[in-house]
Motif scaffolding. Structure first.
Motif, PDB file in Angstrom:
ATOM      1  N   ILE A  52       0.849  -1.188   0.000  1.00  0.00           N
ATOM      2  CA  ILE A  52       0.000   0.000   0.000  1.00  0.00           C
ATOM      3  C   ILE A  52       0.889   1.245   0.000  1.00  0.00           C
ATOM      4  O   ILE A  52       1.798   1.367   0.816  1.00  0.00           O
ATOM      5  N   ALA A  53       0.625   2.152  -0.935  1.00  0.00           N
ATOM      6  CA  ALA A  53       1.381   3.396  -1.023  1.00  0.00           C
ATOM      7  C   ALA A  53       0.437   4.567  -0.767  1.00  0.00           C
ATOM      8  O   ALA A  53      -0.763   4.479  -1.039  1.00  0.00           O
ATOM      9  N   ARG A  54       0.987   5.641  -0.232  1.00  0.00           N
ATOM     10  CA  ARG A  54       0.200   6.859   0.014  1.00  0.00           C
ATOM     11  C   ARG A  54       0.371   7.772  -1.191  1.00  0.00           C
ATOM     12  O   ARG A  54       1.497   8.068  -1.592  1.00  0.00           O
ATOM     13  N   ARG A  55      -0.731   8.208  -1.774  1.00  0.00           N
ATOM     14  CA  ARG A  55      -0.700   9.090  -2.932  1.00  0.00           C
ATOM     15  C   ARG A  55      -1.551  10.318  -2.654  1.00  0.00           C
ATOM     16  O   ARG A  55      -2.614  10.217  -2.023  1.00  0.00           O
ATOM     17  N   HIS A  69      -4.471   9.620  -0.022  1.00  0.00           N
ATOM     18  CA  HIS A  69      -5.213   8.361   0.063  1.00  0.00           C
ATOM     19  C   HIS A  69      -4.265   7.182  -0.142  1.00  0.00           C
ATOM     20  O   HIS A  69      -3.205   7.320  -0.755  1.00  0.00           O
ATOM     21  N   ASP A  70      -4.675   6.012   0.355  1.00  0.00           N
ATOM     22  CA  ASP A  70      -3.895   4.787   0.164  1.00  0.00           C
ATOM     23  C   ASP A  70      -4.228   4.180  -1.191  1.00  0.00           C
ATOM     24  O   ASP A  70      -5.377   4.175  -1.617  1.00  0.00           O
ATOM     25  N   LYS A  71      -3.195   3.635  -1.847  1.00  0.00           N
ATOM     26  CA  LYS A  71      -3.373   3.009  -3.154  1.00  0.00           C
ATOM     27  C   LYS A  71      -2.560   1.726  -3.187  1.00  0.00           C
ATOM     28  O   LYS A  71      -1.390   1.721  -2.795  1.00  0.00           O
TER      29      LYS A  71
END
Length: 120
Positions: A52-55, A69-71
């Motif tokens: 999960i990455a934060r974008r 948001h998490d992506k």
């Protein structure tokens, strides 16, 4: 005719959308999740709850508030193994041909560790 140097043959993965997989290497090692998408040309899979990455997003119809948001990001297909239907441990996958009652042959994926067939 000369073949394009940038193309390479793609080996079709034995992992399909909806399978339960276990991450076997990387920062998310040991996590389990369901496959959301398979990207065979890139050799990657998108697993729910893994990598999960934060974008940050501008305001749009998809994100009316904008913000961070998490992506979920794809992970290399070599870093995941299917979870055994019996115990949930990572297992290798085999394919066997089974003959049904009507005489029709079908390919069935099975867990090498326990021999149990996966639900397709």
């Amino acid at each position: 005719m000369k073949q394009n140097q940038n193309t390479k043959s793609v080996k079709l993965p034995r992992i399909k959308k909806g399978d339960e997989v276990v991450v076997i290497s990387g920062s998310d090692k040991g996590k389990q999740g369901r496959v959301l998408q398979v990207l065979p040309k890139e050799g990657r899979v998108l697993v729910d709850g893994v990598r999960i990455a934060r974008r940050s997003y501008k305001k749009s119809t998809e994100f009316p508030e904008g913000g961070i948001h998490d992506k979920g990001m794809p992970i290399a297909i070599s870093n995941v193994m299917l979870a055994d239907p019996k115990g949930g441990a990572p297992t290798r996958v085999g394919v066997r041909v089974e003959t049904g009652k009507d005489g029709k042959e079908t390919r069935v994926r099975f867990a090498k560790a326990s021999g149990t067939a996966f639900k397709d």
